[in-house]
Write an enzyme that holds these catalytic residues in place. Structure first.
Site, short mmCIF file in Angstrom:
data_model
loop_
_atom_site.label_atom_id
_atom_site.label_comp_id
_atom_site.label_asym_id
_atom_site.label_seq_id
_atom_site.Cartn_x
_atom_site.Cartn_y
_atom_site.Cartn_z
N ASP A 45 0.84 -1.20 0.00
CA ASP A 45 0.00 0.00 0.00
C ASP A 45 0.88 1.25 0.00
OD1 ASP A 45 -2.26 1.59 0.11
OD2 ASP A 45 -3.11 0.62 1.86
N HIS A 60 -7.99 -0.88 8.77
CA HIS A 60 -7.00 -0.42 7.77
C HIS A 60 -7.23 1.09 7.60
CE1 HIS A 60 -4.68 -0.92 3.89
NE2 HIS A 60 -5.40 0.15 3.57
N HIS A 72 -5.96 4.85 6.66
CA HIS A 72 -5.05 5.86 6.13
C HIS A 72 -5.14 7.05 7.08
CE1 HIS A 72 -3.87 3.96 2.27
NE2 HIS A 72 -4.89 3.19 2.61
N CYS A 92 -3.41 5.72 -2.20
CA CYS A 92 -3.97 4.82 -3.21
C CYS A 92 -4.03 5.58 -4.52
CB CYS A 92 -5.36 4.35 -2.80
SG CYS A 92 -6.20 3.42 -4.09
N ASN A 147 -0.97 4.87 4.94
CA ASN A 147 -1.52 4.25 6.14
C ASN A 147 -0.83 4.86 7.34
OD1 ASN A 147 -1.52 2.01 3.91
ND2 ASN A 147 -3.10 1.49 5.37
#
Ligand code: HMG
Ligand code: MG
Length: 284
Positions: free
Chosen positions: A13, A204, A206, A237, A246
């Site tokens: 990521d 998850h 960010h 992303c 993240n």
């Protein structure tokens, strides 16, 4: 002391969003340092189409080159059976499939509807089962979509249950934009947790708005113990413009330790890995 698990997603990521190609040797050097810090789960790469995400084009070499250690699980993000077959051949221990709670994001990200994505995952699940591999399922845009705005918790729960029904061992709730207020995350987690046990869920987050640790606290209160993080907060992303990486792994590790959770991570070694990750940012 209770245990909590950090899933390191920086090599995937984090690096997927780097504008310049990060050399395979540097990716492997980062993964090696992360492995040495005691992390037990690392998402090493993505077996996605190189024309969509060129940064992950070396997925095969990365997955074949990771340093193996007993108890350390390497996962690979896969969008379809083509990616799943390649990831398994390269030695992935776990697969991660990904869809969204928002149709527009799903379309931009994987070029299909949510329903089509779930159909696409059926042969992935069958292949994983044949090889005895666990599959994590991501739901993106759990609070907000970059194209549609606010997302209803019920829409997330519907997709999370569909992934559970497909056979995913864990559902990762992706706050893709990283801007949600913890109150909205609380409403979302409460809705999902009413249908799925906390042991099946992962957070998850960010960290665009700096609220990720507060969102992790919301999850902890619901019994969720698995959290994704990226070394040095790398990433974003490519299909969520403006979203940051993240939440940083070291911050999550310190936060969990301060709340009395054991993660098995060596803080000094992790700091070395994060310094290496930070140096990769913009260096490709
Ligand atoms: P498509 O163009 O609709 O698919 O893409 P296609 O089947 O028509 O294939 C097009 C080309 O890609 C073909 O090659 C295929 O062989 C190739 P060509 O004939 O043109 O030379 N291809 C592949 N190559 C390698 N590996 C594969 C693969 N599949 C097809 N697995 C597709 C559909 C899903 C493939 C594409 O949209 C894609 O790869 N998308 C990936 C997008 C992505 O990686 N996004 C970032 C990760 S998701 C994320 O960050 C969110 C998350 O972190 C959670 C959160 O924060 O919310 C997980
Ligand atoms: Mg993400």
């Amino acid at each position: 002391m209770d245990a909590a698990v950090i899933v390191e997603v920086g090599p995937r990521d984090g690096l997927q969003n780097e504008p310049g190609f990060v050399a395979t040797a540097d990716k492997l050097a980062l993964i090696g340092r992360l492995a040495a810090s005691g992390l037990s789960r690392i998402e090493a790469t993505a077996f996605v189409a190189p024309k969509w995400v060129p940064q992950m084009a070396d997925h095969d070499a990365v997955m074949r080159g990771v340093p193996r250690r007993a108890g350390l699980v390497y996962s690979a993000l896969v969008p379809n059976v083509q990616g799943a077959a390649a990831a398994i051949a390269a030695g992935a221990d776990e697969l991660a499939i990904f869809t969204a709670a928002s149709e527009s994001f799903c379309r931009r990200n994987i070029n299909c509807t949510i329903a089509e994505s779930l159909e696409r995952f059926r042969p992935v699940m069958a292949l994983a089962a044949e090889h005895g591999l666990p599959v994590r399922g991501y739901v993106s845009c759990v609070t907000d979509c970059p194209y549609e705005g606010a997302v209803a918790p019920a829409a997330v729960t519907r997709v999370a249950l569909a992934l559970r029904d497909l056979g995913c061992t864990e559902i990762a709730l992706g706050e893709t934009l990283g801007r949600a207020e913890p109150g909205r995350v609380a409403a979302l987690v409460a809705d999902v947790a009413a249908s799925l046990p906390p042991e099946r869920l992962a957070g998850h987050f960010h960290d665009t708005g700096g609220q990720a640790l507060a969102s992790i606290d919301v999850c902890l209160a619901h019994g969720i113990r698995v959290f994704d993080a990226a070394a040095a907060g790398l990433g974003g992303c490519p299909y969520a413009p403006g979203a940051k990486g993240n939440v940083a792994t070291g911050r999550v590790a310190r936060h969990l330790a301060a709340r009395g959770f054991r993660t098995g991570i060596d803080a000094e070694r992790l700091a070395e890995a994060e310094a290496f990750a930070a140096a990769l940012r913009g260096a490709g």
